[in-house]
Design a protein around this motif. Structure first.
Motif, short mmCIF file in Angstrom:
data_model
loop_
_atom_site.label_atom_id
_atom_site.label_comp_id
_atom_site.label_asym_id
_atom_site.label_seq_id
_atom_site.Cartn_x
_atom_site.Cartn_y
_atom_site.Cartn_z
N ALA A 212 0.83 -1.22 0.00
CA ALA A 212 0.00 0.00 0.00
C ALA A 212 0.86 1.26 0.00
CB ALA A 212 -0.95 -0.01 1.20
N GLU A 213 1.99 1.23 0.67
CA GLU A 213 2.79 2.45 0.79
C GLU A 213 3.22 2.98 -0.59
OE1 GLU A 213 6.34 3.93 3.67
OE2 GLU A 213 6.84 2.22 2.39
N ALA A 214 3.74 2.07 -1.43
CA ALA A 214 4.23 2.50 -2.75
C ALA A 214 3.10 2.71 -3.75
CB ALA A 214 5.22 1.47 -3.29
N ALA A 215 1.94 2.08 -3.50
CA ALA A 215 0.83 2.19 -4.46
C ALA A 215 -0.09 3.37 -4.17
CB ALA A 215 0.02 0.89 -4.45
N CYS A 216 -0.11 3.80 -2.91
CA CYS A 216 -1.06 4.82 -2.43
C CYS A 216 -0.99 6.09 -3.29
CB CYS A 216 -0.71 5.13 -0.98
SG CYS A 216 -1.86 6.24 -0.21
N GLY A 217 -2.17 6.60 -3.66
CA GLY A 217 -2.23 7.87 -4.39
C GLY A 217 -2.34 7.73 -5.90
N HIS A 218 -2.05 6.54 -6.43
CA HIS A 218 -2.17 6.33 -7.87
C HIS A 218 -3.62 5.94 -8.22
CE1 HIS A 218 2.10 6.86 -8.48
NE2 HIS A 218 2.38 5.94 -7.57
N PHE A 219 -3.95 5.96 -9.51
CA PHE A 219 -5.35 5.82 -9.96
C PHE A 219 -5.55 4.61 -10.88
CE2 PHE A 219 -4.50 10.30 -9.26
CZ PHE A 219 -5.65 10.79 -8.66
N THR A 220 -6.73 4.02 -10.78
CA THR A 220 -7.14 2.95 -11.73
C THR A 220 -8.59 3.19 -12.15
OG1 THR A 220 -5.64 1.33 -10.71
CG2 THR A 220 -7.45 0.44 -12.00
N ALA A 221 -8.87 2.98 -13.43
CA ALA A 221 -10.26 3.03 -13.91
C ALA A 221 -10.74 1.60 -14.12
CB ALA A 221 -10.35 3.80 -15.21
N SER A 222 -11.90 1.27 -13.54
CA SER A 222 -12.38 -0.11 -13.55
C SER A 222 -13.87 -0.12 -13.18
CB SER A 222 -11.58 -0.92 -12.52
OG SER A 222 -12.15 -2.19 -12.34
N PRO A 223 -14.62 -1.11 -13.68
CA PRO A 223 -16.05 -1.15 -13.30
C PRO A 223 -16.28 -1.69 -11.89
CG PRO A 223 -15.57 -2.65 -15.11
CD PRO A 223 -14.28 -2.11 -14.67
N TYR A 224 -15.25 -2.29 -11.30
CA TYR A 224 -15.43 -2.89 -9.98
C TYR A 224 -14.23 -2.62 -9.10
CZ TYR A 224 -15.67 -6.26 -6.18
OH TYR A 224 -15.68 -6.81 -4.93
N PHE A 225 -14.50 -2.28 -7.86
CA PHE A 225 -13.46 -2.29 -6.82
C PHE A 225 -14.04 -3.03 -5.61
CE2 PHE A 225 -12.48 1.69 -9.17
CZ PHE A 225 -11.19 1.36 -9.59
N GLN A 226 -13.18 -3.61 -4.79
CA GLN A 226 -13.66 -4.31 -3.59
C GLN A 226 -14.45 -3.37 -2.70
OE1 GLN A 226 -11.13 -7.27 -1.54
NE2 GLN A 226 -11.63 -6.24 0.38
N SER A 227 -14.15 -2.07 -2.78
CA SER A 227 -14.77 -1.09 -1.90
C SER A 227 -16.18 -0.66 -2.34
CB SER A 227 -13.87 0.14 -1.80
OG SER A 227 -13.54 0.60 -3.10
N VAL A 228 -16.70 -1.24 -3.43
CA VAL A 228 -18.07 -0.90 -3.86
C VAL A 228 -19.05 -1.17 -2.71
CG1 VAL A 228 -19.97 -1.70 -5.35
CG2 VAL A 228 -17.71 -1.27 -6.34
N GLU A 229 -19.92 -0.20 -2.46
CA GLU A 229 -20.92 -0.35 -1.39
C GLU A 229 -22.21 -0.90 -1.97
OE1 GLU A 229 -20.84 0.34 1.83
OE2 GLU A 229 -18.92 1.41 2.02
N SER A 230 -22.45 -2.18 -1.78
CA SER A 230 -23.75 -2.75 -2.17
C SER A 230 -23.93 -4.05 -1.41
CB SER A 230 -23.80 -3.03 -3.68
OG SER A 230 -22.98 -4.13 -4.03
N ALA A 231 -25.19 -4.45 -1.24
CA ALA A 231 -25.47 -5.70 -0.52
C ALA A 231 -24.85 -6.87 -1.28
CB ALA A 231 -26.98 -5.90 -0.40
N GLU A 232 -24.91 -6.83 -2.62
CA GLU A 232 -24.36 -7.92 -3.43
C GLU A 232 -22.84 -8.00 -3.25
OE1 GLU A 232 -26.49 -5.62 -4.58
OE2 GLU A 232 -28.24 -6.94 -4.71
N ASN A 233 -22.21 -6.84 -3.16
CA ASN A 233 -20.74 -6.87 -3.00
C ASN A 233 -20.35 -7.31 -1.59
OD1 ASN A 233 -18.09 -6.60 -3.97
ND2 ASN A 233 -17.90 -4.69 -2.83
N ARG A 234 -21.13 -6.91 -0.59
CA ARG A 234 -20.82 -7.39 0.77
C ARG A 234 -20.90 -8.91 0.83
NH1 ARG A 234 -22.81 -2.46 2.29
NH2 ARG A 234 -24.99 -3.11 2.20
N HIS A 235 -21.94 -9.47 0.22
CA HIS A 235 -22.10 -10.92 0.16
C HIS A 235 -20.88 -11.55 -0.54
CE1 HIS A 235 -23.95 -14.88 -0.76
NE2 HIS A 235 -23.39 -14.72 -1.95
N PHE A 236 -20.53 -10.99 -1.68
CA PHE A 236 -19.41 -11.52 -2.50
C PHE A 236 -18.10 -11.48 -1.70
CE2 PHE A 236 -16.27 -10.33 -6.03
CZ PHE A 236 -16.05 -11.63 -6.42
#
Ligand code: ACM
Length: 335
Positions: A212-236
């Motif tokens: 995390a230390e070396a990666a922090c602050g950089h950007f990625t474009a993607s349709p999904y991140f683990q941090s998505v807030e949804s009931a389906e993602n919490r289950h997954f």
């Protein structure tokens, strides 16, 4: 995980799904040979897999000759259609378009492109270059490093970057080179505040390797991140942690693989037959409430309606979602 969920819920009309799995070790020639073995010896007509576009290209003639279906879960460069593929990673209009708009609004004039030496980086750079240059921005260099780069390969690239002083680096480096590139970048004292790296492939899996230390602050474009807030993602995410350990992380490719297996199972249930034509017919046009949101398989181009997002890596190695599409975006693989 998806197969386990399907089988625990009674399988398909009482029959369990059984996977035959091989590891091609990221070598495109192995994908060709093992896909051939799957269809010829194992009598499989549905293949889930491939990460690199070079692997997908190697499997294409097999699924086309044998009329199977390849369910491909990785983002890619677009400009492809096969009647024998279902594409569920982002097409360029679902990640590069959003990312280029963000860059044009937030950052300066000069862009540096660095990628691994194969088709996905060449083609993604071509598209990104067109979008940036159309708005008067400059691409100061387009550089390729080997798929398994040495420390020197990356040091030379970093020296060149320091000399050219771009405002942003667009990285299409994949695989083990990703860890090396971000780590050496950090070790050289280069920081995202002055020169961020933006990517389409640096997911939670890569961040876990980089740290995390070396990666922090950089950007990625993607349709999904683990941090998505949804009931389906919490289950997954909960089920994923139960199966693979609490330190494991989900990412866009595994999310798409997960919902593709569920979509295949639903199609198989409807078709009530394992014939490719019947399954393809039942799958196309169908929707699934995926962790990223409701996704739908486009009837015409076999790609998937997805929810583009931009994430910024935080100190925990997760993505803060800083921009999200407010609806599922229709796939347009030919832009
Ligand atoms: C890729 O090769 N499609 C990341």
């Amino acid at each position: 995980l998806a197969i386990r969920e399907i089988n625990l819920a009674g399988g398909i009309h009482g029959f369990p799904i059984q996977a035959v799995a091989y590891d091609p070790a990221s070598v495109p020639e192995n994908y060709y040979a093992l896909a051939k073995k799957l269809v010829e010896e194992d009598r499989v007509n549905m293949i889930f897999g491939c990460y690199m576009s070079s692997a997908r290209k190697a499997v294409l003639p097999i699924v086309e000759n044998f009329n199977g279906l390849l369910w491909y879960s990785t983002l890619y460069e677009g400009y492809e259609f096969s009647n024998n593929v279902v594409y569920s990673g982002a097409a360029p209009n679902q990640n590069i378009s959003l990312l280029s708009e963000y860059l044009l609004n937030k950052f300066g004039e000069n862009y540096y492109f660095i990628g691994s030496n194969y088709i996905y980086p060449y083609e993604s750079n071509r598209i990104m270059r067109q979008l940036l240059e159309a708005s008067g921005r400059q691409v100061v260099a387009e550089r390729y490093i080997p798929l398994s780069p040495t420390q020197d390969d990356i040091d030379y690239a970093l020296s060149d970057i320091l000399e050219k002083r771009p405002n942003v680096i667009f990285s299409t480096v994949v695989g083990s080179g990703t860890k090396q590139f971000y780590r050496q970048y950090w070790s050289a004292g280069m920081r995202p505040e002055s020169m961020p790296i933006v990517s389409l492939t640096t997911s939670e899996a890569e961040v876990a390797e980089i740290g995390a230390e070396a990666a922090c602050g950089h950007f990625t474009a993607s349709p999904y991140f683990q941090s998505v807030e949804s009931a389906e993602n919490r289950h997954f995410v909960n089920k994923y942690h139960e199966m693979f350990g609490s330190s494991s992380c989900t990412n866009a490719c595994c999310e798409a693989a997960y919902f593709q297996v569920h979509m295949y199972a639903n199609a198989l249930r409807v078709a009530n037959h394992d014939d490719t034509e019947l399954i393809r017919g039942a799958a196309l046009g169908s929707s699934f409430n995926a962790p990223q949101g409701m996704v739908t398989l486009d009837q015409e181009n076999h790609h998937t309606y997805l929810w583009p997002k931009i994430g910024r890596i935080n100190q925990k190695g997760q993505f803060d979602i800083i921009h999200s599409a407010n609806r599922a975006v229709k796939p347009d693989p030919y832009m």
